[in-house]
Design an enzyme around this catalytic site. Structure first.
Site, PDB file in Angstrom:
ATOM      1  N   THR A  71      -0.958  -7.820 -13.997  1.00 51.39           N
ATOM      2  CA  THR A  71      -0.686  -6.915 -15.111  1.00 51.39           C
ATOM      3  C   THR A  71      -1.021  -7.551 -16.468  1.00 51.39           C
ATOM      4  OG1 THR A  71       1.156  -5.885 -16.301  1.00 51.39           O
ATOM      5  CG2 THR A  71       1.725  -7.724 -14.908  1.00 51.39           C
ATOM      6  N   ASP A  72      -1.310  -6.709 -17.447  1.00 51.59           N
ATOM      7  CA  ASP A  72      -1.557  -7.222 -18.810  1.00 51.59           C
ATOM      8  C   ASP A  72      -0.284  -7.791 -19.437  1.00 51.59           C
ATOM      9  OD1 ASP A  72      -0.214  -4.793 -19.216  1.00 51.59           O
ATOM     10  OD2 ASP A  72      -1.731  -3.944 -20.549  1.00 51.59           O
ATOM     11  N   GLU A  73       0.875  -7.453 -18.839  1.00 48.44           N
ATOM     12  CA  GLU A  73       2.144  -7.910 -19.420  1.00 48.44           C
ATOM     13  C   GLU A  73       2.298  -9.430 -19.375  1.00 48.44           C
ATOM     14  OE1 GLU A  73       5.451  -4.936 -18.329  1.00 48.44           O
ATOM     15  OE2 GLU A  73       3.643  -4.221 -17.354  1.00 48.44           O
ATOM     16  N   GLY A  86       0.795  -1.238   0.000  1.00 49.97           N
ATOM     17  CA  GLY A  86       0.000   0.000   0.000  1.00 49.97           C
ATOM     18  C   GLY A  86       0.819   1.275   0.000  1.00 49.97           C
ATOM     19  N   ALA A  87       2.136   1.178   0.174  1.00 52.44           N
ATOM     20  CA  ALA A  87       2.962   2.391   0.168  1.00 52.44           C
ATOM     21  C   ALA A  87       3.512   2.705  -1.222  1.00 52.44           C
ATOM     22  CB  ALA A  87       4.111   2.253   1.169  1.00 52.44           C
ATOM     23  N   THR A 143       9.244 -12.054  -4.546  1.00 53.22           N
ATOM     24  CA  THR A 143       8.057 -11.286  -4.167  1.00 53.22           C
ATOM     25  C   THR A 143       6.865 -11.603  -5.081  1.00 53.22           C
ATOM     26  OG1 THR A 143       9.302  -9.480  -3.169  1.00 53.22           O
ATOM     27  CG2 THR A 143       7.107  -8.937  -3.966  1.00 53.22           C
ATOM     28  N   LEU A 151       8.398  -1.646   2.431  1.00 51.98           N
ATOM     29  CA  LEU A 151       9.124  -0.381   2.195  1.00 51.98           C
ATOM     30  C   LEU A 151      10.441  -0.626   1.472  1.00 51.98           C
ATOM     31  CD1 LEU A 151       8.394   1.738   5.416  1.00 51.98           C
ATOM     32  CD2 LEU A 151       7.148   1.688   3.244  1.00 51.98           C
ATOM     33  N   HIS A 200      11.616  -5.575 -26.139  1.00 51.37           N
ATOM     34  CA  HIS A 200      10.565  -4.619 -25.790  1.00 51.37           C
ATOM     35  C   HIS A 200       9.216  -4.994 -26.441  1.00 51.37           C
ATOM     36  CE1 HIS A 200       9.861  -0.006 -25.105  1.00 51.37           C
ATOM     37  NE2 HIS A 200       9.019  -0.763 -24.434  1.00 51.37           N
ATOM     38  N   LYS A 223       5.338 -12.280 -12.309  1.00 54.37           N
ATOM     39  CA  LYS A 223       3.935 -11.969 -11.987  1.00 54.37           C
ATOM     40  C   LYS A 223       3.039 -13.136 -12.405  1.00 54.37           C
ATOM     41  CE  LYS A 223       2.078  -8.632 -10.765  1.00 54.37           C
ATOM     42  NZ  LYS A 223       1.682  -8.214  -9.388  1.00 54.37           N
ATOM     43  N   TYR A 256      10.075  -9.708 -15.408  1.00 54.44           N
ATOM     44  CA  TYR A 256       9.096  -9.164 -14.458  1.00 54.44           C
ATOM     45  C   TYR A 256       7.736  -9.817 -14.665  1.00 54.44           C
ATOM     46  CZ  TYR A 256       5.188  -5.955 -13.441  1.00 54.44           C
ATOM     47  OH  TYR A 256       3.976  -5.427 -13.057  1.00 54.44           O
ATOM     48  N   VAL A 275      13.614   8.563 -25.159  1.00 49.30           N
ATOM     49  CA  VAL A 275      12.538   7.698 -25.666  1.00 49.30           C
ATOM     50  C   VAL A 275      13.165   6.427 -26.225  1.00 49.30           C
ATOM     51  CG1 VAL A 275      10.634   7.532 -27.329  1.00 49.30           C
ATOM     52  CG2 VAL A 275      11.181   9.741 -26.263  1.00 49.30           C
ATOM     53  N   TYR A 276      12.640   5.284 -25.798  1.00 48.30           N
ATOM     54  CA  TYR A 276      13.175   4.000 -26.285  1.00 48.30           C
ATOM     55  C   TYR A 276      12.890   3.777 -27.763  1.00 48.30           C
ATOM     56  CZ  TYR A 276      14.475   1.549 -21.934  1.00 48.30           C
ATOM     57  OH  TYR A 276      15.101   1.128 -20.790  1.00 48.30           O
TER      58      TYR A 276
HETATM   59  N1  LIG Z   1       2.208   0.545 -12.434  1.00 47.70           N
HETATM   60  C1  LIG Z   1       1.495   0.002 -13.414  1.00 47.70           C
HETATM   61  O1  LIG Z   1       1.345   0.586 -14.496  1.00 47.70           O
HETATM   62  C2  LIG Z   1       0.835  -1.352 -13.215  1.00 47.70           C
HETATM   63  C3  LIG Z   1      -0.021  -1.837 -14.212  1.00 47.70           C
HETATM   64  C4  LIG Z   1      -0.670  -3.062 -13.996  1.00 47.70           C
HETATM   65  C5  LIG Z   1      -0.455  -3.773 -12.824  1.00 47.70           C
HETATM   66  N2  LIG Z   1       0.394  -3.288 -11.894  1.00 47.70           N
HETATM   67  C6  LIG Z   1       0.573  -4.070 -10.644  1.00 47.70           C
HETATM   68  O2  LIG Z   1       0.072  -3.279  -9.588  1.00 47.70           O
HETATM   69  C7  LIG Z   1       0.835  -3.512  -8.409  1.00 47.70           C
HETATM   70  C8  LIG Z   1       1.321  -2.198  -7.851  1.00 47.70           C
HETATM   71  O3  LIG Z   1       2.152  -1.558  -8.829  1.00 47.70           O
HETATM   72  P1  LIG Z   1       2.846  -0.156  -8.505  1.00 47.70           P
HETATM   73  O4  LIG Z   1       3.199   0.462  -9.795  1.00 47.70           O
HETATM   74  O5  LIG Z   1       2.044   0.584  -7.519  1.00 47.70           O
HETATM   75  O6  LIG Z   1       4.192  -0.671  -7.802  1.00 47.70           O
HETATM   76  P2  LIG Z   1       5.251   0.119  -6.933  1.00 47.70           P
HETATM   77  O7  LIG Z   1       6.576  -0.417  -7.346  1.00 47.70           O
HETATM   78  O8  LIG Z   1       5.017   1.581  -6.978  1.00 47.70           O
HETATM   79  O9  LIG Z   1       4.937  -0.347  -5.435  1.00 47.70           O
HETATM   80  C9  LIG Z   1       5.181  -1.642  -4.974  1.00 47.70           C
HETATM   81  C10 LIG Z   1       5.033  -1.643  -3.463  1.00 47.70           C
HETATM   82  O10 LIG Z   1       5.219  -2.984  -2.990  1.00 47.70           O
HETATM   83  C11 LIG Z   1       6.089  -2.943  -1.880  1.00 47.70           C
HETATM   84  N3  LIG Z   1       6.784  -4.239  -1.811  1.00 47.70           N
HETATM   85  C12 LIG Z   1       7.693  -4.725  -2.705  1.00 47.70           C
HETATM   86  N4  LIG Z   1       8.101  -5.944  -2.327  1.00 47.70           N
HETATM   87  C13 LIG Z   1       7.421  -6.242  -1.188  1.00 47.70           C
HETATM   88  C14 LIG Z   1       7.396  -7.375  -0.339  1.00 47.70           C
HETATM   89  N5  LIG Z   1       8.175  -8.450  -0.570  1.00 47.70           N
HETATM   90  N6  LIG Z   1       6.574  -7.360   0.731  1.00 47.70           N
HETATM   91  C15 LIG Z   1       5.796  -6.288   0.992  1.00 47.70           C
HETATM   92  N7  LIG Z   1       5.789  -5.176   0.228  1.00 47.70           N
HETATM   93  C16 LIG Z   1       6.590  -5.157  -0.860  1.00 47.70           C
HETATM   94  C17 LIG Z   1       7.012  -1.771  -2.116  1.00 47.70           C
HETATM   95  O11 LIG Z   1       7.610  -1.297  -0.925  1.00 47.70           O
HETATM   96  C18 LIG Z   1       6.052  -0.756  -2.744  1.00 47.70           C
HETATM   97  O12 LIG Z   1       5.407   0.002  -1.755  1.00 47.70           O
HETATM   98  C19 LIG Z   1       1.977  -4.455  -8.791  1.00 47.70           C
HETATM   99  O13 LIG Z   1       1.643  -5.751  -8.388  1.00 47.70           O
HETATM  100  C20 LIG Z   1       2.022  -4.359 -10.319  1.00 47.70           C
HETATM  101  O14 LIG Z   1       2.444  -5.580 -10.884  1.00 47.70           O
HETATM  102  C21 LIG Z   1       1.051  -2.088 -12.054  1.00 47.70           C
END
Ligand SMILES: NC(=O)c1ccc[n+]([C@@H]2O[C@H](COP(=O)([O-])OP(=O)(O)OC[C@H]3O[C@@H](n4cnc5c(N)ncnc54)[C@H](O)[C@@H]3O)[C@@H](O)[C@H]2O)c1
Length: 356
Positions: free
Chosen positions: A142-144, A24-25, A117, A51, A295, A173, A169, A225-226
């Protein structure tokens, strides 16, 4: 796959909701907590986060004294600690955002933390959900995991698209997603998996494309830009993602998969030009750098299933410019947040570009 399993039970909340938000952070997790506390002031929300470099409690500063919000530091791979927190608060529902999320780090850095993780951590949460009889676990993915689409292909990812990740990555997931499927089939652990497209909005760590470009442009630095810049992503505002997850927590069917996206395909060149225009900066700041290995060319989401459930996104394709302007403005208005994150970012390579 999960999507082929039909179940008539619904995941309605019963009694007081005590929601554990793992990760949540981070960017989307903190947007989700703000959204949920605003909409459901009586829910108890426990933010469980390790964190890592991506976790930032400043994202939650404005609600840290809210008596319904609680923070517990911990790792999702630490089952003892997860169980302890679930018991302490009498958690009823769990949503997992915790992940290692930066694609470039999964290519150029160590992959071990990604697997620990994103795959093992999800299995630990499933064990905890099962042992503590949680009403629902929502796994945010994720859609990835679907791999890539061609630019000229007349096709989008549906929930039945085979899982075929190309990036380390995304493979990590996918491991977590498949474990959810297995726990549902084997143990009937009530779990829903979501596959969302690229998010934008406030509180995003600036190694990801949109804040990275905003920060570079704000400082009149080159915006890298990639490749040819023609890679396409389906951009969604983090608040619309939060609305979708809220709906699934209340009305989603355990054992199912839901895709989340707003039909807003844009290539990186278009995004870069829009950011520069909003900031009043010249396009000459754009520089083309060597492409990311492997990519993925295009992601696109078919969100028919969740739209049929009643999801109503606000920042649809025609409101993207507004959403992007508001996002840029948020970074301009929150200079203290920006300043602190800049200070934390010294280790980040100048050439790291986008997630997507
Ligand atoms: N950002 C995007 O565009 C996107 C798109 C689709 C899905 N997602 C998914 O949404 C989720 C959140 O993405 P985000 O961009 O907010 O990520 P982020 O990298 O901003 O945040 C990830 C958070 O998880 C915490 N974390 C990492 N490893 C941990 C562990 N082992 N235990 C507890 N906490 C841990 C980190 O401290 C951080 O607060 C992810 O699962 C990602 O795969 C993201």
């Amino acid at each position: 796959m999960l999507s082929s399993i039909k179940n008539t039970d619904s995941a309605k909340y019963r009694g007081a909701v005590k929601l554990m938000v793992a990760g949540g952070a981070g960017f989307i997790g903190s947007n989700f907590i703000h959204y949920m506390l605003g909409k459901y002031p009586d829910y108890e929300i426990v933010n469980y986060d390790k964190l890592t470099y991506a976790g930032n409690l400043d994202n939650l500063k404005s609600i840290e004294t809210n008596p319904h919000y609680h923070f517990e530091q911990g790792d999702i791979t630490d089952l003892t600690r997860v169980n302890e927190v679930i018991k302490k608060y009498g958690i009823t529902h769990l949503i997992n955002f915790a992940a290692e999320t930066h694609v470039d780090r999964s290519i150029h850095g160590g992959i071990k933390d990604f697997v620990l993780t994103n795959s093992l951590g999800v299995q630990m949460l499933l064990d905890a959900a099962r042992a503590n009889n949680l009403e629902l676990m929502l796994q945010v993915s994720t859609d990835e995991v679907y791999g890539a689409l061609g630019l000229d292909e007349d096709r989008k990812f549906t929930e039945d698209t085979p899982i075929m990740p190309n990036m380390p990555y995304a493979a990590a997931k996918a491991g977590g997603d498949l474990m959810c499927h297995a726990y549902w089939v084997t143990h009937k652990t009530p779990v829903i998996v979501t596959h969302c497209s690229n998010n934008y909005g406030p509180y995003q760590y600036p190694e990801k494309l949109i804040p990275f470009f905003i920060f570079k442009a704000m400082d009149d630095q080159p915006v890298p830009v990639y490749g040819d810049g023609l890679n396409v992503r389906d951009w969604i505002h983090a608040v619309d993602h939060s609305r979708a997850l809220d709906l699934l927590l209340h009305k989603g069917t355990p054992g199912e998969v839901y895709n989340i996206g707003v039909d807003n395909e844009r290539n990186n060149l278009e995004i870069t030009k829009m950011v520069l225009k909003i900031l009043g900066k010249p396009e000459s700041l754009m520089t083309f750098v060597q492409d990311r290995p492997g990519h993925d060319r295009r992601y696109a989401i078919d969100a028919t299933k969740i739209l049929a459930l009643g999801w109503e996104p606000v920042y649809t394709r025609d409101k993207f410019e507004q959403g992007l302007k508001e996002t840029v403005q948020w970074y301009l208005d929150n200079s203290e947040w920006v300043h602190k994150i800049h200070a934390r970012m010294s280790e980040i390579n100048q050439h790291i570009s986008a997630k997507g």
